[in-house]
Write a protein that holds these residues in place. Structure first.
Motif, mmCIF file in Angstrom:
data_model
loop_
_atom_site.group_PDB
_atom_site.id
_atom_site.type_symbol
_atom_site.label_atom_id
_atom_site.label_comp_id
_atom_site.label_asym_id
_atom_site.label_seq_id
_atom_site.Cartn_x
_atom_site.Cartn_y
_atom_site.Cartn_z
ATOM 1 N N VAL A 109 0.858 -1.180 0.000
ATOM 2 C CA VAL A 109 0.000 0.000 0.000
ATOM 3 C C VAL A 109 0.895 1.231 0.000
ATOM 4 C CG1 VAL A 109 -1.771 1.256 1.278
ATOM 5 C CG2 VAL A 109 -1.803 -1.227 1.240
ATOM 6 N N GLN A 110 0.691 2.079 -0.984
ATOM 7 C CA GLN A 110 1.482 3.308 -1.076
ATOM 8 C C GLN A 110 0.971 4.339 -0.074
ATOM 9 O OE1 GLN A 110 4.178 3.394 -2.993
ATOM 10 N NE2 GLN A 110 3.705 1.324 -3.684
ATOM 11 N N ARG A 111 1.786 5.297 0.226
ATOM 12 C CA ARG A 111 1.429 6.347 1.179
ATOM 13 C C ARG A 111 0.229 7.126 0.663
ATOM 14 N NH1 ARG A 111 5.486 11.150 2.915
ATOM 15 N NH2 ARG A 111 4.180 12.082 4.503
ATOM 16 N N GLU A 121 -2.804 5.894 0.252
ATOM 17 C CA GLU A 121 -3.836 5.023 -0.297
ATOM 18 C C GLU A 121 -4.627 4.369 0.827
ATOM 19 O OE1 GLU A 121 -2.175 3.390 -4.530
ATOM 20 O OE2 GLU A 121 -1.494 2.348 -2.734
ATOM 21 N N ILE A 122 -5.854 4.034 0.545
ATOM 22 C CA ILE A 122 -6.706 3.362 1.521
ATOM 23 C C ILE A 122 -6.486 1.857 1.368
ATOM 24 C CG2 ILE A 122 -9.085 2.971 2.263
ATOM 25 C CD1 ILE A 122 -9.730 5.723 1.004
ATOM 26 N N MET A 162 -9.230 -0.305 -0.276
ATOM 27 C CA MET A 162 -9.388 -0.106 -1.723
ATOM 28 C C MET A 162 -8.306 -0.857 -2.498
ATOM 29 S SD MET A 162 -12.077 1.746 -1.897
ATOM 30 C CE MET A 162 -12.136 2.521 -3.479
ATOM 31 N N VAL A 163 -7.080 -0.835 -1.988
ATOM 32 C CA VAL A 163 -5.976 -1.515 -2.659
ATOM 33 C C VAL A 163 -6.182 -3.033 -2.644
ATOM 34 C CG1 VAL A 163 -3.484 -1.896 -2.631
ATOM 35 C CG2 VAL A 163 -4.392 0.362 -2.135
#
Length: 126
Positions: free
Chosen positions: A48-50, A52-53, A56-57
């Motif tokens: 998970v990128q900074r 991002e929820i 959702m990912v």
């Protein structure tokens, strides 16, 4: 009351009202706030990128990249192949013949059904 508290991410000093990452807009919060969710289907870690929820990912992963195949999961249960020539059935549990020790399906489990030659004693017709 000013109690000197040191932020464990940026190492600056703050009071109790501003010690949380969001309260002082900490630029180093990403170092401490790391989440790596795991896909509930294939058990793979999802990066998970900074910003991002995570939900959702993981949802996007499940829709596009997930390697989970429910058909394969169901087929793995039936692993005990029948030894009768020509029979391709598999059973969930082993069904072992007491005379020859072979593994057979439910249909061929009796010695007369698989032409058992494992014992020298005669096979009963009963």
């Amino acid at each position: 009351d000013f109690l000197p508290l040191k932020c464990d991410a940026c190492e600056d000093i703050f009071c109790k009202d501003h010690i949380r990452y969001d309260d002082h807009e900490c630029g180093s919060a990403y170092k401490k706030n790391v989440q790596v969710p795991v896909c509930p289907l294939c058990n793979a870690p999802i990066p998970v990128q900074r910003g991002e929820i995570p939900d959702m990912v993981v949802g996007a992963h499940m829709d596009k990249d997930c390697n989970y195949n429910p058909v394969q999961q169901k087929q793995r249960i039936f692993t005990n192949k029948c030894l009768k020539p020509g029979c391709k059935r598999k059973e969930m549990m082993k069904v072992v013949c007491e005379q020859c020790g072979g593994n057979f399906c439910i249909k061929h489990r009796h010695p007369l059904d698989h032409d058992c030659r494992g014992s020298s004693r005669p096979v009963s017709k009963a």
